[in-house]
Design an enzyme around this catalytic site. Structure first.
Site, short mmCIF file in Angstrom:
data_model
loop_
_atom_site.label_atom_id
_atom_site.label_comp_id
_atom_site.label_asym_id
_atom_site.label_seq_id
_atom_site.Cartn_x
_atom_site.Cartn_y
_atom_site.Cartn_z
N ARG A 118 5.10 -28.52 4.63
CA ARG A 118 6.36 -27.82 5.36
C ARG A 118 6.23 -27.78 6.54
O ARG A 118 5.26 -27.77 7.10
CB ARG A 118 6.58 -26.42 4.48
CG ARG A 118 7.90 -25.63 5.03
CD ARG A 118 8.91 -25.89 4.35
NE ARG A 118 10.44 -25.26 4.68
CZ ARG A 118 11.64 -26.02 4.63
NH1 ARG A 118 11.64 -26.88 4.27
NH2 ARG A 118 12.48 -25.21 4.70
N ARG A 164 11.22 -15.92 12.19
CA ARG A 164 10.71 -14.79 12.91
C ARG A 164 10.87 -15.30 14.34
O ARG A 164 11.02 -16.37 14.73
CB ARG A 164 9.29 -14.63 12.37
CG ARG A 164 8.31 -15.56 12.45
CD ARG A 164 6.99 -15.35 11.70
NE ARG A 164 6.26 -16.37 11.37
CZ ARG A 164 5.08 -16.53 10.60
NH1 ARG A 164 4.78 -15.28 10.01
NH2 ARG A 164 4.56 -17.43 10.42
N ARG A 214 0.63 -1.03 0.04
CA ARG A 214 -0.08 -0.16 -0.08
C ARG A 214 0.80 1.27 -0.03
O ARG A 214 1.83 1.28 0.62
CB ARG A 214 -1.23 0.05 1.10
CG ARG A 214 -0.71 -0.20 2.47
CD ARG A 214 -1.98 -0.19 3.51
NE ARG A 214 -2.52 -1.36 3.95
CZ ARG A 214 -2.19 -2.05 4.95
NH1 ARG A 214 -0.96 -1.72 5.58
NH2 ARG A 214 -2.76 -3.12 5.10
N1 UDP Z 1 6.97 -13.13 3.44
C1 UDP Z 1 8.18 -12.42 3.04
N2 UDP Z 1 8.79 -11.55 3.88
C2 UDP Z 1 8.44 -11.44 5.10
C3 UDP Z 1 6.89 -12.10 5.32
C4 UDP Z 1 6.57 -12.69 4.46
O1 UDP Z 1 8.84 -12.87 1.84
O2 UDP Z 1 8.98 -10.72 5.94
C5 UDP Z 1 6.33 -13.92 2.20
C6 UDP Z 1 6.99 -15.34 2.41
O3 UDP Z 1 7.09 -16.02 1.11
C7 UDP Z 1 5.81 -15.81 3.25
C8 UDP Z 1 4.43 -15.29 2.50
O4 UDP Z 1 5.22 -13.81 2.17
O5 UDP Z 1 5.74 -17.21 2.93
C9 UDP Z 1 3.41 -15.26 3.26
O6 UDP Z 1 3.48 -14.36 4.53
P1 UDP Z 1 2.66 -14.61 5.86
O7 UDP Z 1 3.14 -13.86 7.01
O8 UDP Z 1 1.40 -14.63 5.35
O9 UDP Z 1 2.91 -16.10 6.16
P2 UDP Z 1 2.29 -17.15 7.41
O10 UDP Z 1 2.11 -16.25 8.78
O11 UDP Z 1 1.09 -17.93 6.86
O12 UDP Z 1 3.63 -18.14 7.56
#
Ligand code: UDP
Length: 377
Positions: free
Chosen positions: A256, A287, A181
Site C-alpha cells: 500500500r 490523518r 484500555r
Molecule cells: N485504525 C483505525 N482507526 C484509527 C486509527 C487506526 O481503524 O483511527 C486501524 C487501521 O486499521 C490501521 C490500524 O488500526 O491500519 C493500525 O493503526 P496504526 O496507527 O498503528 O497505523 P500506522 O501508524 O502504522 O499507519
C-alpha cells in the site's frame, strides 16, 4: 572491479534503519561497507528535515516507542529523546473522540462513566453481532474488542481507506496494534519508552554512517547493475522489496502506498494536536499531522501540516505497507524459502521481510542479524 573498488566486505542496499545499523556495527568490528540507496537521502522512511525550525517527517509520523531497554539504550547513543506521548484525536464527521480506545472514547461515545459500564456495553454489542470465538478478520476482531458503534465510527472508514480493501478481507492482527484500555489514558502506545529525537531522525543516520569504513552513495539503484553487484560483493545486505530481488518469479507481492501533501501556514497552532485522524469513509485522507506539536518546545510563527492520502501502489510509487493477507503471505513464504537458500544475501527491513514492522523491531532485527553474522567468524 567496477563497484567493489576498496575491497568492501559488504554491499548494503538501502540506507534505512536496517542497513544503517548493519553498516555501523560492521564498521565497529573493522569491516568496510558500501551503502547505496536509490533515494537521494539516507534514513529511509525515518528521514526528517527542518522547515522554519520545525522537524518535518517526510514519510509520515515516526514516534519512537519500545518496550525493549536494549533498543532504547541503543538509540540513546545517537540522539537525545524528547519525552513525548502520542495522543491521537479522531474526527468523525465533526465529532471528536480520543484514541486509542479508552474510557474517554467510551464516555464520548456512550456517556458511560465506569469501566464496568463500558465493558457491559461492549459485551452487549459483541453478542448482538454474533462474533465467533476466534475472529477471522479485522472487522470481527474489532467488534469483539470494542463493539459495533466504535467499529462503525472510528475503524471501518479509516481502515478501508487506509488499506483500499474491505475490513472483512484484512487480517485481524492489524487492529490489535491499537491498545484497548479501561482507564482514562489517551497514550496511543503501551510501551515503556517513547520519545522523539530532539534534532529529528536524519542526524541519527548521519552519525551511524559517518565512518572511514563506510561509503554512502545516494541516488543509486541496485537493479541498474545487479549482476555486477552480485558478482563483486561476497556479502550483501538487501533491504528492498524481496519479490523484486527474485525478479517476481513467484508473483508480485502487494503493497500500500501513501501520498503526502504538506502546507505551510503563518500561524503557531492550526489543529491543536500532533495527529488528527479522519475516520469517516468520505474524507480522502486518513490523518493530518501538525509537526510543531511533536516538539513541545517549538517556537516561531509558522506551522506545517501534512495530510496523508493512502493510495494504490504500483511500481512507480513508494511501497509503505506490506499487505499481509492470506494470498500475499503464501507468496511471501515462497520468497522466504528462496532467500534462506541464498547465502550471499541477508534480507532485512519492512520490505526485505514483508513485515509490518515498527521502528524498534527493525533495529532489533538488525542487531540480531549482526550477532548472527559475527558469530559465524
Ligand atoms: N485504525 C483505525 N482507526 C484509527 C486509527 C487506526 O481503524 O483511527 C486501524 C487501521 O486499521 C490501521 C490500524 O488500526 O491500519 C493500525 O493503526 P496504526 O496507527 O498503528 O497505523 P500506522 O501508524 O502504522 O499507519
Amino acid at each position: 572491479m567496477k563497484y567493489n573498488t576498496k575491497n568492501y566486505d559488504y554491499l548494503i542496499v538501502g540506507a534505512g534503519p536496517f542497513g544503517s545499523v548493519f553498516a555501523y556495527e560492521a564498521a565497529k568490528r573493522g569491516k568496510r561497507s558500501l551503502v547505496i540507496d536509490k533515494r537521494l537521502h539516507i534514513g529511509g522512511n525515518m528521514f526528517t528535515h527542518k522547515e522554519h525550525g520545525i522537524n518535518v517527517h517526510d514519510y509520515g509520523a515516526h514516534i519512537f516507542h519500545t518496550n525493549d531497554k536494549r533498543i532504547w539504550n541503543y538509540m540513546n547513543q545517537f540522539t537525545e529523546f524528547m519525552s513525548y506521548t502520542n495522543q491521537v484525536l479522531a474526527n468523525y464527521k465533526g465529532e471528536f473522540y480520543n484514541l486509542p480506545f479508552n474510557m474517554n472514547t467510551f464516555y464520548q461515545m456512550w456517556g458511560v462513566k465506569t469501566p464496568k459500564e463500558a465493558k457491559d456495553k461492549i459485551f452487549e454489542q459483541k453478542n448482538a453481532a454474533e462474533i465467533p470465538k476466534n475472529p477471522k478478520n479485522l472487522e470481527e476482531q474489532a467488534i469483539a474488542l470494542i463493539g459495533t458503534d466504535i467499529y462503525k465510527k472510528l475503524i471501518k472508514g479509516y481502515t478501508e481507506k487506509q488499506w483500499g480493501r474491505k475490513a472483512t478481507e484484512l487480517p485481524a492482527f492489524i487492529i490489535r496494534r491499537l491498545p484497548v484500555r479501561y482507564t482514562f489514558d489517551n497514550n496511543y502506545f503501551d510501551d515503556r519508552y517513547q520519545g522523539i529525537p530532539i534534532d529529528g531522525y536524519t542526524q541519527i543516520f548521519n552519525k551511524m554512517l559517518h565512518s572511514e569504513l563506510i561509503d554512502v552513495q545516494v541516488g543509486v539503484d541496485f537493479f541498474d547493475d545487479r549482476e555486477i553487484y552480485l558478482e563483486e560483493f561476497p556479502r550483501i545486505i538487501y533491504t528492498g522489496m524481496i519479490d523484486q530481488f527474485f525478479d517476481y518469479k513467484f508473483g508480485e507481492l502487494e503493497y500500500r502506498s501513501i501520498r503526502f501533501e504538506s502546507q505551510l501556514f503563518e500561524s503557531d497552532n492550526m489543529q491543536g494536536n500532533a495527529v488528527v485522524n479522519y475516520t469517516d469513509s468520505e474524507t480522502p485522507f486518513t490523518r493530518v499531522m501538525e509537526w510543531r506539536h511533536f516538539d513541545r518546545k517549538a517556537e516561531g510563527d509558522y506551522t506545517v501540516l501534512t495530510k496523508e492520502y493512502p493510495q494504490k501502489w504500483d511500481k512507480t510509487k513508494e511501497a509503505y505497507y506490506p499487505i499481509n493477507d492470506k494470498k500475499n503471505s503464501e507468496i511471501f513464504k515462497k520468497y522466504r524459502r528462496e532467500a534462506d537458500k541464498y547465502n550471499q544475501v541477508i534480507f532485512g527491513g519492512r520490505l526485505g521481510n514483508y513485515q509490518y514492522y515498527d521502528m524498534d523491531q527493525v533495529f532489533n532485527a538488525a542487531l540480531k542479524a549482526i550477532d548472527k553474522e559475527f558469530s559465524r567468524e
